[in-house]
Design a protein around this motif. Structure first.
Motif, PDB file in Angstrom:
ATOM      1  N   SER A  99      31.011  70.406 -67.501  1.00 34.48           N
ATOM      2  CA  SER A  99      31.126  70.185 -68.938  1.00 34.48           C
ATOM      3  C   SER A  99      32.587  70.137 -69.346  1.00 34.48           C
ATOM      4  N   ASN A 155      33.757  71.217 -71.938  1.00 34.17           N
ATOM      5  CA  ASN A 155      34.029  72.584 -72.430  1.00 34.17           C
ATOM      6  C   ASN A 155      34.942  73.378 -71.517  1.00 34.17           C
ATOM      7  N   ASN A 156      34.579  73.282 -70.228  1.00 33.31           N
ATOM      8  CA  ASN A 156      35.183  74.178 -69.240  1.00 33.31           C
ATOM      9  C   ASN A 156      36.333  73.520 -68.504  1.00 33.31           C
ATOM     10  N   CYS A 199      36.596  72.196 -78.125  1.00 33.68           N
ATOM     11  CA  CYS A 199      35.872  73.342 -78.690  1.00 33.68           C
ATOM     12  C   CYS A 199      36.788  74.048 -79.675  1.00 33.68           C
ATOM     13  N   CYS A 214      31.908  71.085 -79.017  1.00 33.45           N
ATOM     14  CA  CYS A 214      31.502  71.718 -77.754  1.00 33.45           C
ATOM     15  C   CYS A 214      30.180  71.103 -77.331  1.00 33.45           C
ATOM     16  N   ASP A 215      29.999  71.128 -76.044  1.00 33.05           N
ATOM     17  CA  ASP A 215      28.709  70.697 -75.519  1.00 33.05           C
ATOM     18  C   ASP A 215      27.793  71.925 -75.474  1.00 33.05           C
ATOM     19  N   PHE A 216      27.015  72.120 -76.504  1.00 34.21           N
ATOM     20  CA  PHE A 216      26.174  73.314 -76.569  1.00 34.21           C
ATOM     21  C   PHE A 216      24.972  73.218 -75.634  1.00 34.21           C
ATOM     22  N   GLY A 230      24.466  71.594 -72.810  1.00 34.48           N
ATOM     23  CA  GLY A 230      24.639  71.235 -71.398  1.00 34.48           C
ATOM     24  C   GLY A 230      24.734  69.733 -71.221  1.00 34.48           C
TER      25      GLY A 230
HETATM   26  C1  LIG Z   1      30.196  74.988 -74.324  1.00 31.45           C
HETATM   27  O1  LIG Z   1      30.719  75.946 -75.242  1.00 31.45           O
HETATM   28  C2  LIG Z   1      29.765  76.460 -76.164  1.00 31.45           C
HETATM   29  C3  LIG Z   1      30.504  77.332 -77.145  1.00 31.45           C
HETATM   30  O2  LIG Z   1      31.256  78.298 -76.508  1.00 31.45           O
HETATM   31  C4  LIG Z   1      28.675  77.187 -75.404  1.00 31.45           C
HETATM   32  O3  LIG Z   1      27.705  77.659 -76.320  1.00 31.45           O
HETATM   33  C5  LIG Z   1      28.032  76.241 -74.415  1.00 31.45           C
HETATM   34  O4  LIG Z   1      27.096  76.907 -73.627  1.00 31.45           O
HETATM   35  C6  LIG Z   1      29.074  75.601 -73.503  1.00 31.45           C
HETATM   36  N1  LIG Z   1      28.403  74.574 -72.712  1.00 31.45           N
HETATM   37  C7  LIG Z   1      28.497  74.500 -71.398  1.00 31.45           C
HETATM   38  C8  LIG Z   1      27.753  73.390 -70.753  1.00 31.45           C
HETATM   39  O5  LIG Z   1      29.148  75.263 -70.733  1.00 31.45           O
END
Ligand SMILES: *[C@@H]1O[C@H](CO)[C@@H](O)[C@H](O)[C@H]1NC(C)=O
Length: 468
Positions: A212, A214-215, A223, A227-229, A231
């Motif tokens: 993701s 995100n990471n 974010c 953000c990708d909430f 997945g």
């Molecule tokens: C992305 O970040 C959000 C907010 O911190 C979190 O809820 C979500 O699980 C994260 N998604 C992934 C795929 O890690």
């Protein structure tokens, strides 16, 4: 930008209360497409109709020696967030694919709105295994109230790579390119081929290097804004489903039908938006499944469950829908009609015409059949939002006021109780609260901010109701 929570808040179903006015869907359609001209970034073309805007962000991407000039600003701010921008593009393309026959005389404008984005998405993916995912520093941008033409905040461009992947954003870009390739197939075949080839490459990148955004290294830019909430697995299925539709290559169908069973989270039957694609995947595949009479599992049961979960059982429903869900109602209803099917829910049978009526009541609500008796589309109807949370719309046009207005120079315009001087025609705002109340207050972005992905499914719905 809108907070994820406000995205969930959509329109109440009007349960027999407000008087039913006849809406001018053709006028609303024309305006809903024109809105995209107000969101244009880059060098504006000579045929620009929203003339209070001018060129902006002409050096985007130069920090990384790439050309990222163009594309769309996301909402009332001046950031280019490619995840929702790509979803917007996919939905505009889906609108043209399903309902393009009802768009005349707006078809050309709808196609231009798509091409403004696909040209840009091609630039964002021009280097193999690198996908640019955003331009602009959202913290700096949100700290200022500035016209795009004046921007002096950092225009940082960020990308995902093999080492720092972003499967959700890459797969959504692949979906957008694949869906758009269908739109251009007959009218501009060379361009269509280019889009499709790129879609396949970008999908391969999304799938081969999973993770993701995100990471990745870009997480702190994307974010908490987009953000990708949910997945990235749904986005990969969605990308593959669109590639299947565009290529009819069985590889992509098999990809969706095997990977759907491998998802690490439960299927969100009733959700569809820039982040969660689940309901959209089932409805998108339903056409092929009905037509070919192959094994329907699990997608038709999922699509039926989607209908049952969002269609209220009570005679006086009071349920929130987003425009994207209403779009799915109409597409699924048409596929059901073709297959001569109805949906069997625990609380009774749901017919295609019931789905279409519900979608129509949602559209009518947005256009003015609501307790506030206001339309939620700028410049449509007698009453409409006048103080939308949108930098460019709320400040004097650069054409009238040539002097630079700096970061904090815009604050008086933000705080003013006056109407916005420039009409962002066709912009649909977040809308009223769950008690149908709307403040028309620039300082309440949840209600008064437009966004590119709010309008996109509406374009298809308005086309459909223009002629049906
Ligand atoms: C992305 O970040 C959000 C907010 O911190 C979190 O809820 C979500 O699980 C994260 N998604 C992934 C795929 O890690």
């Amino acid at each position: 930008m809108l907070s994820p929570v406000s995205l969930m808040v959509a329109m109440l179903v009007v349960s027999g209360g407000a008087a039913a006015y006849t809406q001018d869907y053709k006028d609303a359609l024309m305006k809903s497409i024109m809105f995209y001209e107000g969101q244009r970034s880059g060098k504006l073309p000579p045929y620009q109709r929203m003339t209070w805007r001018d060129d902006s962000a002409l050096q985007d991407g130069f920090d990384n020696h790439v050309n990222l000039v163009g594309g769309y600003y996301d909402a009332g701010d001046n950031i280019k967030f490619h995840f929702p921008m790509a979803f917007t593009t996919t939905m505009l393309a889906w609108s043209v694919i399903e309902f393009g026959d009802f768009m005349s005389p707006q078809s050309g404008h709808a196609i231009q709105a798509i091409k403004w984005s696909t040209d840009y998405l091609l630039q964002a993916t021009s280097i193999k295994d690198v996908v640019y995912v955003q331009v602009g520093d959202p913290y700096a941008d949100h700290n200022c109230w500035e016209r795009p033409e004046d921007m002096d905040t950092p225009r940082t461009s960020v990308a995902v790579t093999k080492d720092y992947p972003g499967s959700e954003v890459s797969a959504e870009i692949a979906a957008a390119l694949a869906a758009s390739s269908i739109v251009f197939r007959r009218i501009y075949p060379a361009y269509s081929n280019l889009l499709l080839t790129r879609a396949e490459e970008v999908f391969k990148f999304a799938d081969s290097y999973r993770g993701s955004y995100n990471n990745s290294k870009v997480g702190r830019y994307v974010c908490p804004f987009y953000c990708d909430f949910s997945g990235y697995e749904d986005d990969l299925l969605w990308g593959a489903a669109w590639l299947y539709r565009a290529t009819l290559n069985k590889y992509y169908f098999d990809y969706v039908s095997t990977n759907v069973y491998k998802m690490s989270r439960p299927w969100n039957v009733g959700e569809f938006g820039w982040d969660t694609k689940d309901a959209g995947i089932s409805v998108l595949l339903s056409e092929y499944l009905f037509f070919n009479k192959v094994d329907w599992k699990p997608f038709i049961p999922y699509a039926d469950e989607f209908v049952c979960s969002v269609i209220p059982g009570s005679p006086n429903p009071s349920v929130f829908y987003t425009r994207a869900l209403s779009f799915l109602f109409v597409v699924y209803a048409n596929n059901l009609k073709w297959a001569k099917r109805v949906v069997q829910c625990e609380h009774g049978v749901v017919t295609p015409s019931r789905l279409i009526d519900l979608a129509k009541s949602q559209v009518d609500y947005i256009l003015g059949n609501n307790p506030m008796e206001t339309s939620y589309m700028v410049n449509y109807g007698r009453n409409f939002p006048r103080r939308i949370h949108h930098r460019g719309s709320s400040m004097p046009s650069i054409k009238q006021h040539r002097d630079h207005i700096g970061c904090k120079g815009g604050t008086p315009y933000y705080e003013s109780r006056g109407y916005n001087p420039n009409l962002l025609t066709g912009a649909v705002v977040g809308g009223p609260d769950e008690w149908d109340q709307f403040a028309d207050d620039r300082n309440n972005p949840g209600q008064s901010e437009p966004a590119t992905y709010i309008n996109a499914p509406l374009v298809g719905l308005l086309a459909y109701f223009s002629e049906n």
